[in-house]
Scaffold this active site. Structure first.
Site, PDB file in Angstrom:
ATOM      1  N   PRO A  60       3.922  46.146 -10.823  1.00 25.46           N
ATOM      2  CA  PRO A  60       5.128  46.474 -11.604  1.00 25.46           C
ATOM      3  C   PRO A  60       5.865  47.704 -11.058  1.00 25.46           C
ATOM      4  CG  PRO A  60       3.219  46.141 -13.055  1.00 25.46           C
ATOM      5  CD  PRO A  60       2.700  46.184 -11.647  1.00 25.46           C
ATOM      6  N   GLU A  85      -5.870  46.817 -14.823  1.00 24.82           N
ATOM      7  CA  GLU A  85      -4.740  47.743 -14.979  1.00 24.82           C
ATOM      8  C   GLU A  85      -4.137  48.140 -13.639  1.00 24.82           C
ATOM      9  OE1 GLU A  85      -3.607  48.525 -18.215  1.00 24.82           O
ATOM     10  OE2 GLU A  85      -5.044  46.895 -18.505  1.00 24.82           O
ATOM     11  N   ARG A  92      10.346  28.658   2.281  1.00 27.07           N
ATOM     12  CA  ARG A  92      11.633  27.945   2.276  1.00 27.07           C
ATOM     13  C   ARG A  92      12.576  28.436   3.361  1.00 27.07           C
ATOM     14  NH1 ARG A  92      13.522  25.565  -2.117  1.00 27.07           N
ATOM     15  NH2 ARG A  92      15.590  26.414  -1.744  1.00 27.07           N
ATOM     16  N   ASP A 123      24.161  28.722   5.279  1.00 26.00           N
ATOM     17  CA  ASP A 123      25.451  29.063   5.870  1.00 26.00           C
ATOM     18  C   ASP A 123      26.548  28.995   4.817  1.00 26.00           C
ATOM     19  OD1 ASP A 123      23.981  29.085   8.103  1.00 26.00           O
ATOM     20  OD2 ASP A 123      24.807  27.252   8.974  1.00 26.00           O
TER      21      ASP A 123
HETATM   22  C1  9D3 Z   1       3.098  47.660 -17.094  1.00 23.29           C
HETATM   23  C2  9D3 Z   1       1.856  47.248 -17.754  1.00 23.29           C
HETATM   24  N1  9D3 Z   1       0.737  48.188 -17.517  1.00 23.29           N
HETATM   25  C3  9D3 Z   1       0.774  49.172 -18.618  1.00 23.29           C
HETATM   26  C4  9D3 Z   1      -0.464  49.813 -18.955  1.00 23.29           C
HETATM   27  C5  9D3 Z   1      -0.544  47.462 -17.401  1.00 23.29           C
HETATM   28  C6  9D3 Z   1      -0.505  46.356 -16.419  1.00 23.29           C
HETATM   29  C7  9D3 Z   1      -0.347  45.041 -16.836  1.00 23.29           C
HETATM   30  C8  9D3 Z   1      -0.346  43.995 -15.932  1.00 23.29           C
HETATM   31  C9  9D3 Z   1      -0.640  46.613 -15.066  1.00 23.29           C
HETATM   32  C10 9D3 Z   1      -0.646  45.565 -14.154  1.00 23.29           C
HETATM   33  C11 9D3 Z   1      -0.515  44.257 -14.584  1.00 23.29           C
HETATM   34  C12 9D3 Z   1      -0.549  43.149 -13.632  1.00 23.29           C
HETATM   35  N2  9D3 Z   1       0.780  42.883 -13.031  1.00 23.29           N
HETATM   36  C13 9D3 Z   1       0.887  42.525 -11.763  1.00 23.29           C
HETATM   37  O1  9D3 Z   1      -0.104  42.394 -11.086  1.00 23.29           O
HETATM   38  C14 9D3 Z   1       2.193  42.322 -11.175  1.00 23.29           C
HETATM   39  C15 9D3 Z   1       3.503  42.353 -11.741  1.00 23.29           C
HETATM   40  C16 9D3 Z   1       3.971  42.553 -13.087  1.00 23.29           C
HETATM   41  O2  9D3 Z   1       3.222  42.699 -14.061  1.00 23.29           O
HETATM   42  N3  9D3 Z   1       5.316  42.566 -13.284  1.00 23.29           N
HETATM   43  C17 9D3 Z   1       6.223  42.388 -12.296  1.00 23.29           C
HETATM   44  N4  9D3 Z   1       5.836  42.186 -11.047  1.00 23.29           N
HETATM   45  C18 9D3 Z   1       4.493  42.173 -10.783  1.00 23.29           C
HETATM   46  S1  9D3 Z   1       3.826  41.954  -9.281  1.00 23.29           S
HETATM   47  C19 9D3 Z   1       2.279  42.093  -9.809  1.00 23.29           C
END
Ligand code: 9D3
Length: 245
Positions: A89, A116, A154, A169
């Site tokens: 995230p 986490e 793709r 294109d």
């Molecule tokens: C933001 C949430 N976190 C707060 C304590 C905990 C958390 C939850 C879920 C941390 C990591 C995850 C797992 N998420 C991913 O692996 C992830 C992800 C995502 O949750 N949102 C947008 N893109 C991605 S890419 C990998």
């Protein structure tokens, strides 16, 4: 192109990638997909891949060493230059242009986290970039890795054949798609736009561009602001706005 995914759920990645365009690309060896399980790089009795966060707090954190050894194995298995991307995230939001750049690589190593997240030193020491799907929460990086693999595949030469080059294109680049219709011509008094049945290719092309511009203006004005329109496009969009009125 070669993708190496680091994941605690290798079957999820392999099974999903077998479907459709990515599956075909793997079959005909345009794409090589390997999945490395950090659990295979643990040496304790319980194959521990996670541990409690220093400082306290809820949830678990993925340990450095199994991740590091899995990435090292993925690198050692190939002779090409690679980029390591941690999906999280906190990452840079994915865009088509980021993916287009990445499609030029010969090896992309995608690290899918669980729990986490991962020990910050793994990101600092072992990863080149951090990518995100956007501002919403999913449960782990596997679906993100699959999205990256799908979107890049793709873009690879010969994967979509001429459909691809035609679409890429296309002047409608950076715009939403125009509406599509197929048989039947009429569904309960809802007819297909006349122009699409006319056989006038030039008119059809103009109508589609006008729709693409109009829909982008209606639904995604942010996309339109980033684009510079040709005089013809400005005319078509102005016409769309009059028609809406
Ligand atoms: C933001 C949430 N976190 C707060 C304590 C905990 C958390 C939850 C879920 C941390 C990591 C995850 C797992 N998420 C991913 O692996 C992830 C992800 C995502 O949750 N949102 C947008 N893109 C991605 S890419 C990998």
């Amino acid at each position: 192109m070669r993708f190496d995914v680091i994941s605690l759920f290798p079957d999820m990645v392999q099974q999903a990638a077998r479907v459709g365009v990515t599956g075909k690309a793997i079959e005909n060896e345009t794409v090589i997909l390997n999945v490395w399980n950090p659990r295979d790089y643990t040496y304790d009795k319980h194959n521990t891949v996670d541990d409690r966060p220093f400082g306290g707090g809820q949830g678990m954190v993925m340990k450095y060493q199994p991740l590091h050894d899995a990435v090292t194995a993925a690198k050692a298995d190939s002779f090409c230059e690679s980029k390591v991307v941690y999906l999280s995230p906190q990452g840079k939001p994915l865009t088509q242009s980021l993916l287009q750049e990445a499609s030029k690589l010969s090896q992309l190593i995608l690290v899918a986290g669980r729990y986490e997240g991962v020990d910050e030193r793994f990101i600092a020491r072992d990863c080149d970039e951090e990518w995100s799907l956007g501002d919403y929460v999913i449960s782990g990086g596997e679906l993100a890795a699959l999205i990256v693999i799908d979107a890049i595949t793709r873009l690879l030469p010969n994967v979509l054949g001429n459909v691809q080059s035609a679409l890429q294109d296309s002047h409608s680049d950076g715009l939403l798609d125009y509406p599509q219709f197929t048989r039947p011509e009429c569904i309960e008094n809802e007819a297909v736009p006349d122009v699409l049945l006319s056989g006038h290719h030039k008119d059809i092309e103009q109508w589609r561009m006008k729709q693409a511009l109009g829909r982008t203006w209606q639904k995604r004005p942010d996309l339109l602001k980033k684009k510079t329109l040709s005089a013809e496009q400005e005319r078509l969009l102005a016409q769309f706005k009059v028609d809406v009125d």
